[in-house]
Structure formats: structure tokens, C-alpha cells
Write a protein that holds these residues in place. Structure first.
Motif, PDB file in Angstrom:
ATOM      1  N   HIS A   1       0.845  -1.187   0.000  1.00 63.93           N
ATOM      2  CA  HIS A   1       0.000   0.000   0.000  1.00 63.93           C
ATOM      3  C   HIS A   1       0.882   1.238   0.000  1.00 63.93           C
TER       4      HIS A   1
ATOM      5  N   TRP B   1       0.347   4.221   1.995  1.00 68.41           N
ATOM      6  CA  TRP B   1      -0.467   4.640   3.123  1.00 68.41           C
ATOM      7  C   TRP B   1      -0.427   6.160   3.255  1.00 68.41           C
TER       8      TRP B   1
ATOM      9  N   THR C   1      -2.588  -5.314  10.670  1.00 66.97           N
ATOM     10  CA  THR C   1      -3.821  -4.748  10.139  1.00 66.97           C
ATOM     11  C   THR C   1      -3.712  -3.224  10.209  1.00 66.97           C
TER      12      THR C   1
ATOM     13  N   GLU D   1      -5.719  -1.339  11.726  1.00 66.32           N
ATOM     14  CA  GLU D   1      -6.029  -0.981  13.104  1.00 66.32           C
ATOM     15  C   GLU D   1      -4.814  -1.129  14.014  1.00 66.32           C
TER      16      GLU D   1
ATOM     17  N   GLU E   1      -4.952   9.235  11.784  1.00 70.30           N
ATOM     18  CA  GLU E   1      -5.685   8.475  10.770  1.00 70.30           C
ATOM     19  C   GLU E   1      -4.658   7.751   9.918  1.00 70.30           C
TER      20      GLU E   1
ATOM     21  N   TRP F   1      -4.650   5.743   6.539  1.00 67.59           N
ATOM     22  CA  TRP F   1      -5.422   5.416   5.335  1.00 67.59           C
ATOM     23  C   TRP F   1      -4.676   4.345   4.550  1.00 67.59           C
ATOM     24  N   GLU F   2      -5.308   3.192   4.407  1.00 70.02           N
ATOM     25  CA  GLU F   2      -4.756   2.074   3.645  1.00 70.02           C
ATOM     26  C   GLU F   2      -4.888   2.323   2.143  1.00 70.02           C
ATOM     27  N   ASN F   3      -5.975   2.970   1.772  1.00 69.10           N
ATOM     28  CA  ASN F   3      -6.216   3.393   0.397  1.00 69.10           C
ATOM     29  C   ASN F   3      -7.123   4.619   0.473  1.00 69.10           C
TER      30      ASN F   3
ATOM     31  N   ASP G   1     -10.172   4.956   0.262  1.00 63.00           N
ATOM     32  CA  ASP G   1     -11.510   4.707   0.795  1.00 63.00           C
ATOM     33  C   ASP G   1     -11.550   4.184   2.216  1.00 63.00           C
ATOM     34  N   CYS G   2     -10.440   3.687   2.760  1.00 65.83           N
ATOM     35  CA  CYS G   2     -10.465   2.958   4.036  1.00 65.83           C
ATOM     36  C   CYS G   2      -9.375   3.446   4.983  1.00 65.83           C
ATOM     37  N   ALA G   3      -9.794   3.758   6.215  1.00 66.69           N
ATOM     38  CA  ALA G   3      -8.838   4.236   7.217  1.00 66.69           C
ATOM     39  C   ALA G   3      -9.182   3.709   8.591  1.00 66.69           C
ATOM     40  N   SER G   4      -8.177   3.652   9.445  1.00 65.05           N
ATOM     41  CA  SER G   4      -8.350   3.423  10.876  1.00 65.05           C
ATOM     42  C   SER G   4      -8.013   4.737  11.569  1.00 65.05           C
TER      43      SER G   4
END
Length: 115
Positions: free
Chosen positions: A28, A30, A74, A76, A101, A103-105, A107-110
């Protein structure tokens, strides 16, 4: 005052005991979004961005295989580990990490937020 700084890093990982494609090695780019709190000093700044950016970059596992660092990398778990490491570093500068935050991509974050 809150400072927001965005940094990027690239790394690879695979998720152990995961039933799906992410069990395979993949990478990724990130995005890490840091929110840092501190008082505005006499110079008019909380902290110089030019000094903060390389400090934050040192915490990020750029071009690393995350499984060599974290047993279950992960988003998280990565977010928690990076939050803890960054918060400790910033405390030495009398700053507080309020939010991280990861962000893996696009659209998606922890996200971790501390009061």
C-alpha cells in the motif's frame, strides 16, 4: 491550537489467519494524518512544520515489510502502534497527539482520537 500534517509512506504486508486475498503479500501507499495539539508560542507557531515533518517521517515504516515489525499488521494495529510511538515522541516536545488516521487506500482508514 491543532496542527494537521499529512505524510505518506509505502510498505508491504500480509495478514496472517485471514481468509481472503489480503493473506497474500501485497503493498500500500499509506497516508498518515496527524493532528497535534499545543499552545501557540511567542514566535506565533505551535511548532515549525519544517521540523515536525521529518520527526513524523522517522516514525513511519516506509519501504518496510510490516510483518517483520508487527505480528498482525492490520490497519487498526498499525494505527495503534504508530499512535503510541508518535505520542511518546511528541510528549518530549510538550505536544499532544490528538488524532491519527492511517489510510490504507483512498476509501479505508483506521482512526484513533484521544480527548
Amino acid at each position: 491550537m491543532i496542527l494537521r500534517i499529512i505524510r505518506k509512506f509505502s510498505s508491504a504486508h500480509k495478514l496472517p489467519n485471514y481468509d481472503g486475498d489480503c493473506a497474500n503479500l501485497h503493498g500500500h501507499t499509506w497516508k498518515a494524518v496527524f493532528e497535534i495539539e499545543g499552545p501557540v508560542r511567542e514566535c506565533g507557531m505551535v511548532y515549525d512544520f519544517k521540523q515536525l515533518k521529518p520527526m513524523l517521517d522517522c516514525v513511519l515504516p516506509d519501504h518496510k515489510f510490516l510483518n517483520d515489525i508487527y505480528p498482525n499488521p492490520t490497519a487498526e494495529n498499525l494505527c495503534q502502534a504508530l499512535f503510541d510511538k508518535t505520542a511518546a515522541m511528541l510528549e518530549e516536545k510538550n505536544l499532544k497527539l490528538k488524532t491519527l488516521e492511517i489510510w490504507e487506500n483512498e476509501d479505508c482508514a483506521s482512526v484513533i482520537r484521544k480527548p
